[in-house]
Design an enzyme around this catalytic site. Structure first.
Site, PDB file in Angstrom:
ATOM      1  N   HIS A 112    -170.345   8.407-138.243  1.00 53.08           N
ATOM      2  CA  HIS A 112    -170.260   9.918-138.308  1.00 53.08           C
ATOM      3  C   HIS A 112    -169.784  10.651-137.194  1.00 53.08           C
ATOM      4  CE1 HIS A 112    -174.217   9.726-135.821  1.00 53.08           C
ATOM      5  NE2 HIS A 112    -173.628  10.844-135.438  1.00 53.08           N
ATOM      6  N   ASP A 131    -173.445   3.321-140.843  1.00 55.47           N
ATOM      7  CA  ASP A 131    -173.131   4.469-139.765  1.00 55.47           C
ATOM      8  C   ASP A 131    -172.418   3.690-138.474  1.00 55.47           C
ATOM      9  OD1 ASP A 131    -172.816   6.572-138.339  1.00 55.47           O
ATOM     10  OD2 ASP A 131    -174.613   6.917-137.845  1.00 55.47           O
ATOM     11  N   GLY A 151    -175.316  14.383-129.346  1.00 54.72           N
ATOM     12  CA  GLY A 151    -174.077  13.963-128.370  1.00 54.72           C
ATOM     13  C   GLY A 151    -174.564  12.319-127.620  1.00 54.72           C
ATOM     14  N   SER A 162    -175.237  10.166-130.157  1.00 58.59           N
ATOM     15  CA  SER A 162    -174.558   9.181-131.235  1.00 58.59           C
ATOM     16  C   SER A 162    -173.671   8.340-130.812  1.00 58.59           C
ATOM     17  CB  SER A 162    -174.008  10.127-132.399  1.00 58.59           C
ATOM     18  OG  SER A 162    -175.221  10.734-133.270  1.00 58.59           O
ATOM     19  N   SER A 216    -177.531   6.024-133.935  1.00 56.22           N
ATOM     20  CA  SER A 216    -177.075   6.828-135.395  1.00 56.22           C
ATOM     21  C   SER A 216    -177.902   8.062-135.337  1.00 56.22           C
ATOM     22  CB  SER A 216    -177.363   6.026-136.542  1.00 56.22           C
ATOM     23  OG  SER A 216    -177.313   6.781-137.808  1.00 56.22           O
TER      24      SER A 216
END
Length: 392
Positions: free
Chosen positions: A236, A264, A344, A346, A361
């Site tokens: 993402h 993801d 942030g 991720s 994720s």
């Protein structure tokens, strides 16, 4: 090489890897390189760093001796898991690590037979008799994956210890008609237990802010793990072809593969002076951690996460193969943890001991009040794109 003023060469080599900085290789991934094996064994000779033990003491409430003993027990359980599954055969009902006993617990149905149970116990596992096999539970969970889940349904996964499929719903939405309809259909598919969660899950990308990130447009995310020719991260965070910039604003590379939702995960090629190193950044909270493989830790094992916003935090593996229902769509085959995260983080690293586990994720909550976070398993990413993990 990209360097930050005032940092030593060794510090930069470690810092430019994980948590949001660019660690990258100068050579492209070879099409002939084989994916890292999912069953790569942990290096039993590699001691845990004092800082890692301190982080486990802080986040898991363990003494240093307890943390050392737990890591050793988890390593034994991880190594035992494939053999235990094979021994149980069609009677296998799942397994998990029990921190209290320090053993891998293997669930089996009553038709396992005395010889199978004895063999499992002699191998060092604890044995629990359950009603449903893992295959039955997985079939029920797959039926839920085909349903259209409303926003009030957060996730669903097989819980081997409870021997059921657990559906989590957002507490404020538990009386919603669409949520109730989903639960009715879920119960018709097989053994289902419903639990509530405080908030709906969301991804942990963030708008551009200061710090040590990698950037894709106005999105800030964190690097997961170095692979030969690049790094893996969350899907993402960017689509195929998008450019990636490092902490200093310089060009790193482009997204070569990306999938979200449904999955993801993504990977970015690197160049322009960036290089890869087998390190997870400790952010000064713990020592930078070497990555030695990607052996998958069992449910119940301790696990830690590195990310560019909240840096280093630890917790435990709560569930595997969970389907998470984000606003953008469902993502499958996720692993749930009790580790907190924020925007942030991720794409950042989940690691158990010195074994890479996955990339951050999303989740719910934060690192002030607590919460839960999901990651996409790293071995799936490596196999999907034919990548080789960079290991020490």
């Amino acid at each position: 090489m990209r360097r930050r003023t005032g940092l030593t060469h060794a510090a930069v080599a470690a810092a430019l890897l994980i948590g949001s900085w660019a660690a990258a290789g100068t050579l492209p991934a070879s099409a002939q390189e084989a994916p890292a094996p999912a069953s790569a064994a942990a290096d039993a000779s590699a001691p845990a760093s004092p800082a890692l033990l301190d982080a486990m003491r802080r986040d898991l409430g363990l003494t240093r001796a307890e943390a050392e003993a737990r890591l050793a027990a988890e390593q034994r359980a991880t190594a035992l898991l494939p053999t235990a599954r094979k021994t149980a055969g069609s009677a296998y009902g799942g397994s998990w690590f029990d921190p209290r006993s320090g053993k891998l617990t293997v669930a089996v149905t009553p038709d396992a037979g005395a010889t199978t149970v004895r063999t499992l116990r002699e191998s060092g596992a604890a044995v629990r008799t359950v009603e449903h096999t893992e295959q039955q539970l997985d079939t029920a969970k797959s039926s839920l994956d085909r349903l259209d889940a409303p926003a009030g349904v957060a996730s669903w996964a097989v819980d081997p210890a409870a021997n059921t499929v657990v559906v989590t719903v957002v507490e404020d939405a538990r009386t919603d008609n669409d949520v109730r309809a989903f639960v009715r259909k879920a119960r018709a598919a097989g053994p289902v237990t419903v639990r509530t969660v405080a908030d709906a899950p969301s991804t942990f990308a963030a708008g551009t802010v200061g710090g040590d990130p990698y950037y894709t447009g106005n999105v800030r995310c964190s690097i997961g793990f170095s692979v030969h020719g690049g790094f893996v991260t969350a899907g993402h965070c960017g689509g195929v072809g998008q450019q990636v910039r490092g902490w200093d604003g310089s060009y790193i590379g482009n997204f070569q593969g990306s999938s979200f939702p449904d999955n993801d995960y993504a990977w970015v090629n690197v160049g322009s002076g960036w290089w890869t190193v087998p390190v997870v950044l400790g952010w000064g909270t713990v020592s930078d951690q070497l990555v030695r493989g990607s052996a998958e830790a069992p449910v119940g094992a301790s696990i830690c996460r590195s990310g560019s916003t909240t840096h280093w935090h630890c917790g435990a593996v709560l569930a595997k193969n969970e389907t998470v229902n984000y606003a953008q769509g469902a993502v499958h085959q996720m692993t749930k943890t009790s580790v907190c995260a924020e925007g942030g983080d991720s794409g950042g690293s989940f690691i158990s001991g010195d074994q890479a586990q996955g990339v951050t994720s999303g989740g719910w909550g934060n690192c002030s009040s607590g919460g839960e976070t999901w990651f996409q398993p790293v071995n799936e990413i490596l196999n999907r794109y034919g990548l080789t993990l960079h290991t020490a």
